[in-house]
Design a protein around this motif. Structure first.
Motif, PDB file in Angstrom:
ATOM      1  N   ASN A   1       6.186  -2.462   2.592  1.00 57.46           N
ATOM      2  CA  ASN A   1       5.230  -3.566   2.421  1.00 57.46           C
ATOM      3  C   ASN A   1       4.287  -3.307   1.259  1.00 57.46           C
ATOM      4  O   ASN A   1       3.948  -4.225   0.508  1.00 57.46           O
ATOM      5  CB  ASN A   1       4.480  -3.834   3.724  1.00 57.46           C
ATOM      6  N   TYR A   2       3.879  -2.049   1.073  1.00 57.67           N
ATOM      7  CA  TYR A   2       3.046  -1.689  -0.087  1.00 57.67           C
ATOM      8  C   TYR A   2       3.811  -1.985  -1.388  1.00 57.67           C
ATOM      9  O   TYR A   2       3.274  -2.599  -2.312  1.00 57.67           O
ATOM     10  CB  TYR A   2       2.651  -0.208  -0.008  1.00 57.67           C
ATOM     11  N   LEU A   3       5.075  -1.549  -1.463  1.00 57.19           N
ATOM     12  CA  LEU A   3       5.873  -1.767  -2.671  1.00 57.19           C
ATOM     13  C   LEU A   3       6.090  -3.259  -2.931  1.00 57.19           C
ATOM     14  O   LEU A   3       6.007  -3.713  -4.080  1.00 57.19           O
ATOM     15  CB  LEU A   3       7.221  -1.047  -2.554  1.00 57.19           C
ATOM     16  N   ARG A   4       6.344  -4.020  -1.883  1.00 52.47           N
ATOM     17  CA  ARG A   4       6.525  -5.467  -2.045  1.00 52.47           C
ATOM     18  C   ARG A   4       5.242  -6.111  -2.567  1.00 52.47           C
ATOM     19  O   ARG A   4       5.292  -6.967  -3.448  1.00 52.47           O
ATOM     20  CB  ARG A   4       6.915  -6.094  -0.712  1.00 52.47           C
ATOM     21  N   ASP A   5       4.094  -5.703  -2.015  1.00 45.53           N
ATOM     22  CA  ASP A   5       2.811  -6.246  -2.476  1.00 45.53           C
ATOM     23  C   ASP A   5       2.583  -5.912  -3.948  1.00 45.53           C
ATOM     24  O   ASP A   5       2.134  -6.760  -4.728  1.00 45.53           O
ATOM     25  CB  ASP A   5       1.649  -5.694  -1.642  1.00 45.53           C
ATOM     26  N   GLN A   6       2.885  -4.677  -4.334  1.00 49.10           N
ATOM     27  CA  GLN A   6       2.718  -4.258  -5.729  1.00 49.10           C
ATOM     28  C   GLN A   6       3.637  -5.074  -6.637  1.00 49.10           C
ATOM     29  O   GLN A   6       3.251  -5.485  -7.730  1.00 49.10           O
ATOM     30  CB  GLN A   6       3.005  -2.761  -5.885  1.00 49.10           C
ATOM     31  N   TYR A   7       4.861  -5.297  -6.184  1.00 52.67           N
ATOM     32  CA  TYR A   7       5.811  -6.072  -6.985  1.00 52.67           C
ATOM     33  C   TYR A   7       5.320  -7.503  -7.159  1.00 52.67           C
ATOM     34  O   TYR A   7       5.358  -8.056  -8.261  1.00 52.67           O
ATOM     35  CB  TYR A   7       7.205  -6.045  -6.336  1.00 52.67           C
ATOM     36  N   ARG A   8       4.848  -8.098  -6.070  1.00 55.10           N
ATOM     37  CA  ARG A   8       4.348  -9.479  -6.143  1.00 55.10           C
ATOM     38  C   ARG A   8       3.152  -9.571  -7.094  1.00 55.10           C
ATOM     39  O   ARG A   8       3.022 -10.523  -7.847  1.00 55.10           O
ATOM     40  CB  ARG A   8       3.923  -9.961  -4.754  1.00 55.10           C
ATOM     41  N   GLU A   9       2.287  -8.561  -7.035  1.00 55.79           N
ATOM     42  CA  GLU A   9       1.055  -8.596  -7.821  1.00 55.79           C
ATOM     43  C   GLU A   9       1.281  -8.261  -9.291  1.00 55.79           C
ATOM     44  O   GLU A   9       0.666  -8.842 -10.174  1.00 55.79           O
ATOM     45  CB  GLU A   9       0.061  -7.590  -7.203  1.00 55.79           C
ATOM     46  N   HIS A  10       2.163  -7.299  -9.570  1.00 53.79           N
ATOM     47  CA  HIS A  10       2.313  -6.773 -10.937  1.00 53.79           C
ATOM     48  C   HIS A  10       3.667  -7.069 -11.582  1.00 53.79           C
ATOM     49  O   HIS A  10       3.856  -6.789 -12.762  1.00 53.79           O
ATOM     50  CB  HIS A  10       2.073  -5.259 -10.949  1.00 53.79           C
ATOM     51  N   GLY A  11       4.636  -7.543 -10.795  1.00 58.03           N
ATOM     52  CA  GLY A  11       5.952  -7.829 -11.358  1.00 58.03           C
ATOM     53  C   GLY A  11       6.847  -6.613 -11.463  1.00 58.03           C
ATOM     54  O   GLY A  11       7.954  -6.678 -11.973  1.00 58.03           O
ATOM     55  N   HIS A  12       6.373  -5.476 -10.965  1.00 57.06           N
ATOM     56  CA  HIS A  12       7.178  -4.249 -10.934  1.00 57.06           C
ATOM     57  C   HIS A  12       6.585  -3.325  -9.881  1.00 57.06           C
ATOM     58  O   HIS A  12       5.486  -3.564  -9.381  1.00 57.06           O
ATOM     59  CB  HIS A  12       7.226  -3.563 -12.310  1.00 57.06           C
ATOM     60  N   THR A  13       7.311  -2.280  -9.568  1.00 57.07           N
ATOM     61  CA  THR A  13       6.808  -1.305  -8.596  1.00 57.07           C
ATOM     62  C   THR A  13       6.132  -0.156  -9.335  1.00 57.07           C
ATOM     63  O   THR A  13       6.425   0.099 -10.504  1.00 57.07           O
ATOM     64  CB  THR A  13       7.956  -0.772  -7.718  1.00 57.07           C
TER      65      THR A  13
ATOM     66  N   LEU B   1       1.782   7.269  -4.960  1.00 59.40           N
ATOM     67  CA  LEU B   1       1.123   8.290  -4.140  1.00 59.40           C
ATOM     68  C   LEU B   1      -0.358   7.963  -3.973  1.00 59.40           C
ATOM     69  O   LEU B   1      -0.894   7.985  -2.862  1.00 59.40           O
ATOM     70  CB  LEU B   1       1.310   9.657  -4.804  1.00 59.40           C
ATOM     71  N   LYS B   2      -1.005   7.594  -5.068  1.00 61.24           N
ATOM     72  CA  LYS B   2      -2.428   7.248  -5.031  1.00 61.24           C
ATOM     73  C   LYS B   2      -2.660   5.989  -4.195  1.00 61.24           C
ATOM     74  O   LYS B   2      -3.570   5.939  -3.362  1.00 61.24           O
ATOM     75  CB  LYS B   2      -2.936   7.049  -6.465  1.00 61.24           C
ATOM     76  N   GLY B   3      -1.838   4.971  -4.401  1.00 63.93           N
ATOM     77  CA  GLY B   3      -1.984   3.719  -3.671  1.00 63.93           C
ATOM     78  C   GLY B   3      -1.756   3.884  -2.179  1.00 63.93           C
ATOM     79  O   GLY B   3      -2.498   3.323  -1.355  1.00 63.93           O
ATOM     80  N   MET B   4      -0.751   4.663  -1.819  1.00 64.96           N
ATOM     81  CA  MET B   4      -0.470   4.886  -0.396  1.00 64.96           C
ATOM     82  C   MET B   4      -1.567   5.736   0.253  1.00 64.96           C
ATOM     83  O   MET B   4      -1.901   5.541   1.417  1.00 64.96           O
ATOM     84  CB  MET B   4       0.909   5.550  -0.210  1.00 64.96           C
ATOM     85  N   ALA B   5      -2.138   6.673  -0.503  1.00 62.78           N
ATOM     86  CA  ALA B   5      -3.208   7.525   0.032  1.00 62.78           C
ATOM     87  C   ALA B   5      -4.464   6.701   0.324  1.00 62.78           C
ATOM     88  O   ALA B   5      -5.251   7.057   1.207  1.00 62.78           O
ATOM     89  CB  ALA B   5      -3.516   8.659  -0.932  1.00 62.78           C
ATOM     90  N   GLU B   6      -4.638   5.586  -0.410  1.00 58.87           N
ATOM     91  CA  GLU B   6      -5.773   4.701  -0.118  1.00 58.87           C
ATOM     92  C   GLU B   6      -5.569   3.978   1.210  1.00 58.87           C
ATOM     93  O   GLU B   6      -6.524   3.668   1.912  1.00 58.87           O
ATOM     94  CB  GLU B   6      -5.959   3.687  -1.251  1.00 58.87           C
TER      95      GLU B   6
END
Length: 108
Positions: free
Chosen positions: A47-59, A66-71
């Motif tokens: 779900n984190y990767l999907r959100d990043q893809y939707r927001e930025h157009g890439h993973t 690592l930083k994003g998941m640690a948040e």
């Protein structure tokens, strides 16, 4: 190619979808092909990767992932992510999340 609910989804020679699919059944089909048994922890990363893809157009690349998941979950470290996606979280994670292949060598 993966068959999800009777629909063929095109994939490249490495098994990445050519177009993103935000259907949880696609994730289950690809995870089975990758011999990954999905857990709640897997879904959290997916779900984190999907959100990043939707927001930025890439993973994100591994360091950003690592930083994003640690948040989201402070105990996340590289071992945690590699336990979930042993071939490489920034490469295998997007594949299982039914997203296209990350761009560039660093997964940008």
């Amino acid at each position: 190619m993966y068959n999800v609910n009777g629909v063929d989804l095109e994939a490249d020679e490495q098994g990445y979808l050519l177009e993103p699919v935000f259907d949880d059944e696609a994730v289950r089909v690809i995870a089975a092909a990758e011999q990954i048994t999905l857990t709640d922890a897997h879904w959290e990363v997916i779900n984190y990767l999907r959100d990043q893809y939707r927001e930025h157009g890439h993973t994100p690349n591994f360091r950003a992932m690592l930083k994003g998941m640690a948040e989201i979950r402070p105990e996340v470290d590289s071992k945690y992510l590699y336990d979930l996606f042993p071939i490489g979280p920034a490469k295998q994670g997007p594949k299982v999340a039914a997203l296209p292949q990350p761009l560039g060598k660093g997964g940008y």
